[in-house]
Design an enzyme around this catalytic site. Structure first.
Site, PDB file in Angstrom:
ATOM      1  N   TYR A 184       0.261  13.408 -39.472  1.00  0.00           N
ATOM      2  CA  TYR A 184      -1.073  13.301 -38.853  1.00  0.00           C
ATOM      3  C   TYR A 184      -1.996  14.383 -39.404  1.00  0.00           C
ATOM      4  CZ  TYR A 184      -4.593  12.653 -35.168  1.00  0.00           C
ATOM      5  OH  TYR A 184      -5.756  12.418 -34.479  1.00  0.00           O
ATOM      6  N   SER A 237     -10.544  14.511 -37.088  1.00  0.00           N
ATOM      7  CA  SER A 237      -9.954  15.206 -35.934  1.00  0.00           C
ATOM      8  C   SER A 237     -10.204  16.695 -36.117  1.00  0.00           C
ATOM      9  CB  SER A 237      -8.445  14.942 -35.911  1.00  0.00           C
ATOM     10  OG  SER A 237      -7.793  15.826 -35.026  1.00  0.00           O
TER      11      SER A 237
HETATM   12  P1  NAD Z   1      -6.057   4.907 -29.443  1.00  0.00           P
HETATM   13  O1  NAD Z   1      -4.595   4.914 -29.617  1.00  0.00           O
HETATM   14  O2  NAD Z   1      -6.628   4.562 -28.135  1.00  0.00           O
HETATM   15  O3  NAD Z   1      -6.774   3.994 -30.522  1.00  0.00           O
HETATM   16  C1  NAD Z   1      -6.310   3.847 -31.839  1.00  0.00           C
HETATM   17  C2  NAD Z   1      -6.698   2.471 -32.301  1.00  0.00           C
HETATM   18  O4  NAD Z   1      -6.266   2.305 -33.668  1.00  0.00           O
HETATM   19  C3  NAD Z   1      -6.018   1.371 -31.478  1.00  0.00           C
HETATM   20  O5  NAD Z   1      -6.962   0.383 -31.149  1.00  0.00           O
HETATM   21  C4  NAD Z   1      -4.970   0.823 -32.453  1.00  0.00           C
HETATM   22  O6  NAD Z   1      -4.653  -0.529 -32.216  1.00  0.00           O
HETATM   23  C5  NAD Z   1      -5.687   1.022 -33.770  1.00  0.00           C
HETATM   24  N1  NAD Z   1      -4.776   0.947 -34.910  1.00  0.00           N
HETATM   25  C6  NAD Z   1      -3.605   1.602 -35.074  1.00  0.00           C
HETATM   26  N2  NAD Z   1      -3.027   1.216 -36.224  1.00  0.00           N
HETATM   27  C7  NAD Z   1      -3.846   0.299 -36.780  1.00  0.00           C
HETATM   28  C8  NAD Z   1      -3.798  -0.479 -37.969  1.00  0.00           C
HETATM   29  N3  NAD Z   1      -2.755  -0.383 -38.809  1.00  0.00           N
HETATM   30  N4  NAD Z   1      -4.829  -1.324 -38.242  1.00  0.00           N
HETATM   31  C9  NAD Z   1      -5.864  -1.435 -37.400  1.00  0.00           C
HETATM   32  N5  NAD Z   1      -5.971  -0.736 -36.249  1.00  0.00           N
HETATM   33  C10 NAD Z   1      -4.962   0.116 -35.951  1.00  0.00           C
HETATM   34  O7  NAD Z   1      -6.519   6.390 -29.831  1.00  0.00           O
HETATM   35  P2  NAD Z   1      -7.981   7.011 -30.041  1.00  0.00           P
HETATM   36  O8  NAD Z   1      -7.933   8.352 -29.453  1.00  0.00           O
HETATM   37  O9  NAD Z   1      -9.035   6.078 -29.635  1.00  0.00           O
HETATM   38  O10 NAD Z   1      -7.957   7.195 -31.624  1.00  0.00           O
HETATM   39  C11 NAD Z   1      -8.990   6.717 -32.462  1.00  0.00           C
HETATM   40  C12 NAD Z   1      -9.121   7.679 -33.626  1.00  0.00           C
HETATM   41  O11 NAD Z   1      -9.537   8.952 -33.114  1.00  0.00           O
HETATM   42  C13 NAD Z   1      -7.843   7.922 -34.393  1.00  0.00           C
HETATM   43  O12 NAD Z   1      -8.122   7.962 -35.781  1.00  0.00           O
HETATM   44  C14 NAD Z   1      -7.404   9.283 -33.918  1.00  0.00           C
HETATM   45  O13 NAD Z   1      -6.632   9.980 -34.858  1.00  0.00           O
HETATM   46  C15 NAD Z   1      -8.750   9.944 -33.690  1.00  0.00           C
HETATM   47  N6  NAD Z   1      -8.709  11.117 -32.831  1.00  0.00           N
HETATM   48  C16 NAD Z   1      -8.436  10.993 -31.504  1.00  0.00           C
HETATM   49  C17 NAD Z   1      -8.396  12.131 -30.712  1.00  0.00           C
HETATM   50  C18 NAD Z   1      -8.120  12.071 -29.234  1.00  0.00           C
HETATM   51  O14 NAD Z   1      -7.913  13.128 -28.618  1.00  0.00           O
HETATM   52  N7  NAD Z   1      -8.106  10.899 -28.606  1.00  0.00           N
HETATM   53  C19 NAD Z   1      -8.609  13.381 -31.271  1.00  0.00           C
HETATM   54  C20 NAD Z   1      -8.877  13.471 -32.632  1.00  0.00           C
HETATM   55  C21 NAD Z   1      -8.920  12.328 -33.394  1.00  0.00           C
END
Ligand code: NAD
Length: 280
Positions: free
Chosen positions: A176, A163
Site C-alpha cells: 500500500y 493518501s
Molecule cells: P473503500 O474500501 O470504501 O472503497 C474502495 C473502492 O475501490 C471500493 O468501491 C472497491 O470496490 C473499489 N475497488 C477495489 N478494487 C477495485 C478494482 N480492482 N477495480 C475497481 N474498483 C475497485 O475505501 P475508501 O476509503 O473509499 O478508499 C478509496 C480510496 O481512498 C483508495 O484509493 C484508498 O487507498 C484511498 N484512501 C482512503 C483513506 C481512508 O482513510 N479511507 C485514506 C487514504 C487514502
C-alpha cells in the site's frame, strides 16, 4: 469545531455543468462521495465498480438525486463495471463511456485497497494485487483518458486518490505504501508531460477517513479514539470532505494547479508527535 462535515451542500457552487467524469471504485466510500459531489456540481458521471453492482446502483441513484435536486435536470449518469487492474476491462469501460457520451473531461482514479502483513511475510500475490489495483490500475485508466484528451486537442483533468501514506511510511502495509508513493510520481510525471496541452493532473491525499476500508477501527470506540488522538484537528474525516477537494481540483477554480497532491488529512502530515517540543 470538532464536528464531522457531512452536509456541505449549502456551501458549494455548480462548477462542473457540461463536464463528464469517470470515477473508479465509486460503489462506496470516497469514490461514491466524489461521484455524488461531481453530479451535484453539474457533471455527468460514470460510476465504476468491480463487484456489488447493487452498491453501484445506490451511488447512481444518489448522483441522480444530487444533480436533479440542485437544478441540473436529468443527466446521463451511468454505472460501468471493470476491474481497473485488467487492461481489457479498462479498455472496454472507456469504449462504453466514450461511445455513450462522446467525451470525457475528468478521470478520478480512486479505486484501491490495503491489506496488513509483516513485510517479511507479505505474500507475493497479495503484494502484486495491491500494486496492480492501486497503482497500475490508475496508470491504465490514465492512459485511456489521456489518449482521449490528446485526440480531441487537449484539456481535461485527472485526479488521483493518493493518501497521507504517499509521504508517511505505513509499516505493515508495504505494498500500500509503495502504491501511494508511486502515485506521487505518476501525478507529477503526467502533469509535466501533458501540461502544454492544457491537461491537469493532481492528487488528493486523504488522512483517516470514515469509510469501509477502515472498518477495523471505525466502529470500535477505543480504537477510534486512539486514531483520533493522533489527528491534529481532533477527528476523523468524512468522504464528503474528500469529495469537496476532488470537486475543486476538477473545476476551473483549480485551473492553475497541476502536479500537486493536496493533503486533506486534518493535519496528519504536520508531524503531530512534535505538538510538544521534545527535540531540542
Ligand atoms: P473503500 O474500501 O470504501 O472503497 C474502495 C473502492 O475501490 C471500493 O468501491 C472497491 O470496490 C473499489 N475497488 C477495489 N478494487 C477495485 C478494482 N480492482 N477495480 C475497481 N474498483 C475497485 O475505501 P475508501 O476509503 O473509499 O478508499 C478509496 C480510496 O481512498 C483508495 O484509493 C484508498 O487507498 C484511498 N484512501 C482512503 C483513506 C481512508 O482513510 N479511507 C485514506 C487514504 C487514502
Amino acid at each position: 469545531m470538532l464536528m464531522p462535515k457531512t452536509d456541505l451542500s449549502s456551501a458549494f457552487p455548480s462548477r462542473l455543468v457540461g463536464r463528464y467524469a469517470l470515477v473508479t471504485g465509486a460503489s462506496q466510500g470516497i469514490g461514491r462521495a466524489v461521484a455524488v459531489r461531481l453530479a451535484q456540481e453539474g457533471a455527468t458521471v460514470a460510476v465504476n465498480y468491480v463487484d456489488h453492482p447493487g452498491k453501484a446502483e445506490e451511488t447512481l441513484a444518489l448522483a441522480r438525486t444530487g444533480s436533479s435536486d440542485r437544478g441540473h435536470g436529468k443527466l446521463d449518469h451511468v454505472i460501468v463495471k471493470a476491474d481497473v487492474s485488467n487492461e481489457q476491462e479498462v479498455a472496454a469501460m472507456f469504449e462504453t463511456v466514450l461511445a455513450r457520451w462522446n467525451r470525457l473531461d475528468c478521470l478520478v482514479n480512486n479505486a484501491g485497497f490495503q491489506q496488513e502483513s509483516p513485510s517479511e511475510a507479505l505474500d507475493v500475490d497479495t503484494y502484486r494485487r495491491i500494486i496492480d489495483v492501486n497503482l497500475n490500475g490508475a496508470v491504465l485508466c490514465a492512459q485511456k483518458a489521456l489518449a482521449h484528451f490528446v485526440a480531441r486537442g487537449g484539456a481535461g483533468c485527472i485526479i488521483n486518490c493518493s493518501s497521507v501514506h504517499q509521504s508517511i511510511p505505513k509499516p505493515g502495509y508495504l505494498a500500500y505504501s509503495i502504491s501511494k508513493g508511486g502515485m506521487a510520481n505518476l501525478t507529477r510525471t503526467l502533469a509535466l508531460e501533458f501540461a502544454a496541452r492544457g491537461i491537469r493532473v493532481n492528487a488528493v491525499g486523504p488522512g483517516a477517513i470514515d469509510t469501509p476500508i477502515n472498518a477495523a477501527w471505525t466502529g470500535d470506540t477505543g480504537k477510534r479514539d486512539l486514531v483520533t488522538s493522533h489527528i491534529p484537528l481532533g477527528r476523523v474525516g468524512t468522504p464528503e470532505e474528500m469529495a469537496a477537494v476532488f470537486a475543486f481540483l476538477a473545476s476551473d477554480d483549480a485551473s492553475y494547479i497541476t502536479g500537486q497532491t493536496i493533503y486533506a488529512c486534518g493535519g496528519l502530515t504536520l508531524f503531530p508527535e512534535f505538538r510538544e517540543n521534545w527535540a531540542s
